[in-house]
Scaffold this motif. Structure first.
Motif, short mmCIF file in Angstrom:
data_model
loop_
_atom_site.label_atom_id
_atom_site.label_comp_id
_atom_site.label_asym_id
_atom_site.label_seq_id
_atom_site.Cartn_x
_atom_site.Cartn_y
_atom_site.Cartn_z
N GLU A 145 0.86 -1.19 0.00
CA GLU A 145 0.00 0.00 0.00
C GLU A 145 0.90 1.23 0.00
N LEU A 146 1.00 1.88 -1.14
CA LEU A 146 1.87 3.03 -1.27
C LEU A 146 1.05 4.31 -1.15
N SER A 147 1.36 5.12 -0.15
CA SER A 147 0.60 6.33 0.14
C SER A 147 1.25 7.53 -0.55
N ILE A 148 0.47 8.26 -1.33
CA ILE A 148 0.99 9.45 -2.01
C ILE A 148 1.45 10.51 -1.00
N PRO A 149 0.66 10.82 0.05
CA PRO A 149 1.16 11.79 1.03
C PRO A 149 2.48 11.37 1.66
N GLU A 150 2.64 10.06 1.90
CA GLU A 150 3.90 9.59 2.47
C GLU A 150 5.05 9.71 1.47
N LEU A 151 4.78 9.44 0.20
CA LEU A 151 5.81 9.59 -0.82
C LEU A 151 6.24 11.05 -0.96
N LEU A 152 5.31 11.97 -0.68
CA LEU A 152 5.62 13.41 -0.78
C LEU A 152 6.22 13.97 0.51
N GLU A 153 6.21 13.17 1.55
CA GLU A 153 6.67 13.64 2.87
C GLU A 153 8.09 14.18 2.80
N GLY A 154 8.28 15.34 3.37
CA GLY A 154 9.61 15.94 3.42
C GLY A 154 9.91 16.86 2.25
N THR A 155 9.04 16.88 1.25
CA THR A 155 9.29 17.74 0.08
C THR A 155 8.69 19.13 0.24
N GLY A 156 7.70 19.24 1.11
CA GLY A 156 6.99 20.51 1.24
C GLY A 156 5.79 20.62 0.31
N ALA A 157 5.60 19.64 -0.56
CA ALA A 157 4.44 19.65 -1.45
C ALA A 157 3.18 19.32 -0.67
N GLN A 158 2.08 19.93 -1.06
CA GLN A 158 0.78 19.71 -0.42
C GLN A 158 -0.03 18.74 -1.27
N PHE A 159 -0.74 17.82 -0.62
CA PHE A 159 -1.58 16.86 -1.33
C PHE A 159 -3.05 17.23 -1.16
N VAL A 160 -3.78 17.23 -2.28
CA VAL A 160 -5.23 17.47 -2.27
C VAL A 160 -5.90 16.27 -2.92
N ARG A 161 -6.78 15.62 -2.17
CA ARG A 161 -7.48 14.47 -2.71
C ARG A 161 -8.79 14.90 -3.35
N GLY A 162 -9.02 14.46 -4.59
CA GLY A 162 -10.27 14.80 -5.26
C GLY A 162 -10.18 14.53 -6.75
N TRP A 163 -11.36 14.41 -7.39
CA TRP A 163 -11.44 14.22 -8.83
C TRP A 163 -11.39 15.57 -9.53
N VAL A 164 -10.53 15.69 -10.52
CA VAL A 164 -10.50 16.91 -11.33
C VAL A 164 -11.65 16.84 -12.32
N THR A 165 -12.56 17.80 -12.26
CA THR A 165 -13.74 17.78 -13.13
C THR A 165 -13.67 18.79 -14.26
N SER A 166 -12.82 19.81 -14.14
CA SER A 166 -12.65 20.76 -15.24
C SER A 166 -11.43 21.63 -14.98
N VAL A 167 -10.92 22.20 -16.07
CA VAL A 167 -9.81 23.15 -16.01
C VAL A 167 -10.24 24.40 -16.77
N ASP A 168 -10.11 25.56 -16.13
CA ASP A 168 -10.43 26.84 -16.77
C ASP A 168 -9.11 27.54 -17.06
N THR A 169 -8.67 27.48 -18.31
CA THR A 169 -7.37 28.05 -18.65
C THR A 169 -7.39 29.58 -18.71
N ASP A 170 -8.56 30.17 -18.83
CA ASP A 170 -8.65 31.65 -18.81
C ASP A 170 -8.51 32.17 -17.38
N ALA A 171 -9.24 31.55 -16.47
CA ALA A 171 -9.17 31.96 -15.07
C ALA A 171 -7.99 31.34 -14.34
N LYS A 172 -7.35 30.36 -14.97
CA LYS A 172 -6.25 29.60 -14.36
C LYS A 172 -6.71 28.95 -13.06
N THR A 173 -7.75 28.15 -13.17
CA THR A 173 -8.28 27.43 -12.02
C THR A 173 -8.60 25.99 -12.42
N VAL A 174 -8.62 25.14 -11.40
CA VAL A 174 -8.99 23.74 -11.55
C VAL A 174 -10.17 23.48 -10.64
#
Length: 401
Positions: free
Chosen positions: A69-98
């Motif tokens: 069982e490989l955990s993404i938050p654990e793999l990122l641990e120590g890097t300073g990167a933040q993990f957000v769990r969720g399905w990406v449903t759209s990308v707005d390239t004009d507003a620069k939002t996901v």
């Protein structure tokens, strides 16, 4: 984290990485390790699940074998990167939002698009409804449950490429009580040299896999698959391993894509239409001197690292360098105790050299397990991840191209 805080625009530069597969994780770990001492740069990784999907082992999951069982938050641990769990449903390239799960909005300054491919079941009627896939660990577990309850019968594997070969061999070895039929347009191992191809075919014969090459599946029914020409093959379970497709999100966002929906990139892996978006892995149509890269882990991880290097250079006021990659091997498992490794030229054509048997098994396992030590090294020494075969003359793009 509340929706209000999450949707707030960061004061520094926010890099959002969509997808935490081999390519996305490589981009996130590499970039976060390089910028973690720069408070003005924030790296956020978005993925539907916390568990890392070992795509190279899903044929094992599909036969009931338990994996780590490989955990993404654990793999990122120590890097300073933040993990957000969720399905990406759209990308707005004009507003620069996901948009995530339709109820959260995440702004970005730079986007790394690493939403990989899934089984291409939409191409054939009935495949979406009646065939199992290896698009995720959950999909593979559904097939494992089905195989475990069959007791007897026929399993049809549609697709004679690498996924089909590995899956058919694994099912036949783990479930000798089942008949396994492998269907495909090409012979298994068709892209390998004569010796490696013959070894693959002999291994499938030894395992009792019935191979039918030169056939095309035109429909999947609940109890059979139909072939071009009118013949049908009875099936108690069908695994679809014939081709892949990418998410339609990139095209819907207005990003320039190719005929397969992959993001068209420049030499630095930036979208040709939206340079603040970088594309990696299966989601990108990356042109090299030999043509457009096809999706593999060996190529996916370098694309992620290079995207991170390009972003880092831009943030430091420098121009990104062109990406170049040459293939070097094709490892294929044939059950737990057998394998073949075809070494290749940078354009993926076969060399004369190949490994078989126990030596190939050890080589294949080393390759399959390599991402974890690679990520760990990159956390401490980011430069350690920036080494891969550049391909020499095979990858140089001519001006005419």
């Amino acid at each position: 984290m509340s929706a209000q805080r999450e949707t707030g625009r960061a004061t520094g530069h926010r890099v959002v990485v969509l997808g935490a597969g081999y390519a996305g994780m490589s981009a996130a770990v590499q970039l976060a390790a390089r910028v973690k001492r720069r408070e003005a740069v924030q790296v956020i990784v978005v993925n539907a699940r916390e568990r890392f999907t070992e795509r190279m082992r899903l044929h094992m999951t599909a036969t009931g074998q338990r994996l780590a069982e490989l955990s993404i938050p654990e793999l990122l641990e120590g890097t300073g990167a933040q993990f957000v769990r969720g399905w990406v449903t759209s990308v707005d390239t004009d507003a620069k939002t996901v948009r995530i799960d339709d109820d959260r909005v995440l702004p970005y300054d730079t986007l790394v698009y690493g939403l990989g491919s899934v089984a291409g079941t939409s191409a054939v009627p009935g495949a979406e409804d009646h065939a199992y896939t290896l698009s995720s660990a959950q999909d593979a577990e559904l097939l494992a449950d089905r195989l475990g309850r069959l007791g007897s019968g026929t399993v049809v594997v549609c697709g004679s490429g690498l996924t089909g070969i590995e899956s058919a061999a694994e099912i036949a070895e783990r479930h000798p009580e089942l008949n396994v039929v492998l269907l495909g347009r090409a012979e298994p191992g068709a892209a390998m040299n004569h010796r490696a191809k013959a070894y693959v075919q002999a291994a499938l014969d030894r395992l009792g896999v019935q191979v039918r090459a030169g056939v095309e599946v035109v429909k999947v029914r609940p109890d059979a698959v139909e072939l071009a020409g009118g013949e049908s093959v009875a099936a108690d379970a069908v695994l679809w391993a014939s081709g892949t497709r990418v998410s339609p999100l990139a095209a819907a966002a207005g990003l320039a894509v190719d005929e397969h929906g992959r993001i068209l990139t420049d030499a630095a892996l930036r979208s040709v239409s939206h340079p603040e978006v970088y594309a990696t892995g299966d989601a990108a149509a990356i042109r090299q001197g030999y043509g457009v890269m096809h999706g593999t882990c060996q190529g996916g991880m370098p694309t992620g690292v290079h995207a991170a290097l390009s972003i880092d250079r831009v943030l430091r006021g420098k121009q990104p360098k062109p990406f170049r990659f040459g293939y070097y091997h094709t490892p294929v498992s044939l059950g737990r105790g057998d394998a073949v490794v075809q070494f290749t030229r940078p354009d993926d054509s076969p060399r004369r050299i190949c490994l078989t048997g126990g030596m190939a098994v050890r080589y294949k396992e080393t390759v399959t397990a390599s991402p974890w030590p690679t990520y760990a090294r990159m956390k401490k020494m980011p430069a350690s991840g920036a080494f891969w075969p550049r391909g020499g003359r095979f990858t140089r793009l001519r001006e005419a191209q």
